[in-house]
Design a protein around this motif. Sequence first.
Motif, PDB file in Angstrom:
ATOM      1  N   ASN A 144      38.080  28.969  31.816  1.00  0.00           N
ATOM      2  CA  ASN A 144      38.500  28.391  33.087  1.00  0.00           C
ATOM      3  C   ASN A 144      39.715  29.150  33.614  1.00  0.00           C
ATOM      4  O   ASN A 144      40.608  29.510  32.838  1.00  0.00           O
ATOM      5  CB  ASN A 144      38.851  26.914  32.923  1.00  0.00           C
ATOM      6  CG  ASN A 144      37.626  26.053  32.714  1.00  0.00           C
ATOM      7  OD1 ASN A 144      36.573  26.315  33.288  1.00  0.00           O
ATOM      8  ND2 ASN A 144      37.738  25.027  31.892  1.00  0.00           N
ATOM      9  N   GLY A 145      39.769  29.374  34.929  1.00  0.00           N
ATOM     10  CA  GLY A 145      40.876  30.120  35.518  1.00  0.00           C
ATOM     11  C   GLY A 145      40.597  31.593  35.648  1.00  0.00           C
ATOM     12  O   GLY A 145      41.326  32.314  36.332  1.00  0.00           O
ATOM     13  N   SER A 146      39.537  32.072  34.985  1.00  0.00           N
ATOM     14  CA  SER A 146      39.148  33.475  35.092  1.00  0.00           C
ATOM     15  C   SER A 146      38.593  33.756  36.483  1.00  0.00           C
ATOM     16  O   SER A 146      37.729  33.029  36.982  1.00  0.00           O
ATOM     17  CB  SER A 146      38.087  33.805  34.034  1.00  0.00           C
ATOM     18  OG  SER A 146      37.307  34.922  34.405  1.00  0.00           O
ATOM     19  N   GLY A 147      39.070  34.832  37.112  1.00  0.00           N
ATOM     20  CA  GLY A 147      38.543  35.232  38.408  1.00  0.00           C
ATOM     21  C   GLY A 147      37.096  35.651  38.317  1.00  0.00           C
ATOM     22  O   GLY A 147      36.300  35.398  39.232  1.00  0.00           O
ATOM     23  N   THR A 148      36.729  36.304  37.205  1.00  0.00           N
ATOM     24  CA  THR A 148      35.347  36.710  37.017  1.00  0.00           C
ATOM     25  C   THR A 148      34.446  35.489  36.953  1.00  0.00           C
ATOM     26  O   THR A 148      33.379  35.449  37.569  1.00  0.00           O
ATOM     27  CB  THR A 148      35.196  37.554  35.733  1.00  0.00           C
ATOM     28  OG1 THR A 148      36.102  38.649  35.777  1.00  0.00           O
ATOM     29  CG2 THR A 148      33.779  38.078  35.591  1.00  0.00           C
TER      30      THR A 148
END
Length: 269
Positions: A144-148
């Motif tokens: 969670n929070g990953s741009g990908t």
Amino acid sequence: MKKVIGLLTAVGMMTAPLAQAETVTVSGSTSVAHVMEVLAERYQQSTGKNVEVQSTGSSAGIRAAKDGTSMIGMSSRNIKPNELTPKTQKIVIARDGIAAAVNKANPVSNLTQEQISKIYRGEIKNWKEVGGEARPIVVVTRENGSGTRGAFEDIMKLQRVVNGHKVTAIAATAQVGNGNGMIKTIVANNPYAIGYISLGSVDDSLRALSVNNVKPTDANIAAGDYQIARPFIALIDQDTPQNAKLFIDFIMSKDGQRIVAEEGYIRVQ
């Protein structure tokens, strides 16, 4: 002697903040950091100016640019209006594809976007359903929070609304890997795994799938034929120190964009 020491200490205290101010601080997306670190190294070699790059995730990078804890934020997903201030500038420094990647031993070479979405929703659970071996699919996703992850969920329609809020539709049974490197390691060591990573991070340890019979190449992304793609964004405040703006100028220059291309990403000018 005490006066001399005191004077030297005072001078040191005065110059320390100046030295820190000369260092350009960059934080955010782990995907963008891959090329940003190379850009920073080349910039330092040519100018002698320091650039520090930290991989903290897109959401953290957006916050850092907004609250001023970093001179430059990095994001590999689209940014919501409420995440910015009126002074925030968004600069697309490159474009990147997101590759659906499998183990090299996996005979599957192409999936449709719909099939990938169903795999991540947990609706397709066995490789035999998509032309592979009769083996359970090991689904691997980013944290969670990953741009990908954010870009992947958005493009692949892997979100649902619960009580008025968007939440992930990725199956709760999916394994979670922090960063492109961990996803690559998991997939490279499991012949029945599927993961998604920045196209610029693909190497010979795994294989990127064609999607809708379109290979994930720079040319296909630039032409709009490969649909799983996203921008790499740098965020700066209009009051950001001049040295940070000069680094952005370098990134957008002919030399900077050549480095972007050399690292496997798509130049924007």
